[in-house]
Motif scaffolding. Sequence first.
Motif, PDB file in Angstrom:
ATOM      1  N   ARG A  52      40.920  24.291   1.257  1.00 56.02           N
ATOM      2  CA  ARG A  52      40.788  23.030   0.531  1.00 56.02           C
ATOM      3  C   ARG A  52      40.272  21.920   1.447  1.00 56.02           C
ATOM      4  O   ARG A  52      39.571  21.011   0.992  1.00 56.02           O
ATOM      5  N   GLU A  55      36.591  22.451   1.443  1.00 58.82           N
ATOM      6  CA  GLU A  55      36.054  22.081   0.130  1.00 58.82           C
ATOM      7  C   GLU A  55      36.010  20.563  -0.027  1.00 58.82           C
ATOM      8  O   GLU A  55      35.045  20.005  -0.568  1.00 58.82           O
ATOM      9  N   SER A  59      32.730  18.260  -0.738  1.00 62.41           N
ATOM     10  CA  SER A  59      32.671  17.374  -1.896  1.00 62.41           C
ATOM     11  C   SER A  59      32.399  15.938  -1.481  1.00 62.41           C
ATOM     12  O   SER A  59      31.638  15.221  -2.133  1.00 62.41           O
ATOM     13  N   THR A 173      32.880  22.246  -5.926  1.00 64.18           N
ATOM     14  CA  THR A 173      32.956  22.714  -4.542  1.00 64.18           C
ATOM     15  C   THR A 173      34.348  23.266  -4.253  1.00 64.18           C
ATOM     16  O   THR A 173      34.520  24.058  -3.326  1.00 64.18           O
ATOM     17  N   PHE A 174      35.327  22.863  -5.055  1.00 64.96           N
ATOM     18  CA  PHE A 174      36.685  23.397  -4.916  1.00 64.96           C
ATOM     19  C   PHE A 174      36.768  24.742  -5.640  1.00 64.96           C
ATOM     20  O   PHE A 174      37.496  24.912  -6.624  1.00 64.96           O
ATOM     21  N   ARG A 175      36.022  25.676  -5.135  1.00 65.37           N
ATOM     22  CA  ARG A 175      35.944  26.994  -5.775  1.00 65.37           C
ATOM     23  C   ARG A 175      37.298  27.693  -5.778  1.00 65.37           C
ATOM     24  O   ARG A 175      37.606  28.463  -6.698  1.00 65.37           O
TER      25      ARG A 175
END
Length: 240
Positions: A52, A55, A59, A173-175
Amino acid sequence: MKLDLLAIAAHPDDVELTCGGTLIKMAALGHKTGILDLTQGEMGTRGTVETRRKEAAASARILGVKVRDNVGLPDAGLAVVDEQKLAIAEHIRRLRPHTVILPYWEGRHPDHYTAGKLGYEACFLAGLQKLPIDGEPFRPFKVIYTTFDHPMRPSFVVDITREFPRRQRAALTFRSQFRPTKRELKAMNKVYVPLDELDRRVELMGRHYGQMIGVGYGEAFFVKEMMQVEDVVGLPVRSL
């Protein structure tokens, strides 16, 4: 650092879903923008802290913010206590934002509405001369509140029609949160995770708030004080 606009939220990815379009728009207008995540999201059902963190950095680049910091408070453990308020107040003194965006003061997730209360009190305390923290006293000029899907009629809506695709790209983007693998889905328990409805809910709410002001997509905001208008002839949004 002296920011024009700082968005404070409980978890990495909260800002993307509530006011990411507004941050993009304000940065394009030349304002210095930033994000202050209060926790690292370590209690989240999916992903890891390290994932995270990466990510969130990706982002931030898409959103165009000048700074993205993390206070490191406990996820699922936010509380309106002195220790946490002072930790946030130190960041407020360092970043010196003119306007602060906070989460709405009610909501489903305790961390979200607690972040709003914590942020407000920290913004006030940061201006006290004798507060036992580092930095010169500073207090933001304006505090506004944002929400993803609170049913209350907003105070105003920002048109993010042009920014919406980029906002979506930033959120995704927080896949680890919004694009889990089949193996991850299979391993998860049966607890309701609203992340699985992200695409549909974001689309619906963006269109809902946009419709309120006659545009494609919008982000809703709330203020506790009265709004001032100087030019009633130039007011946008058609009545008839």
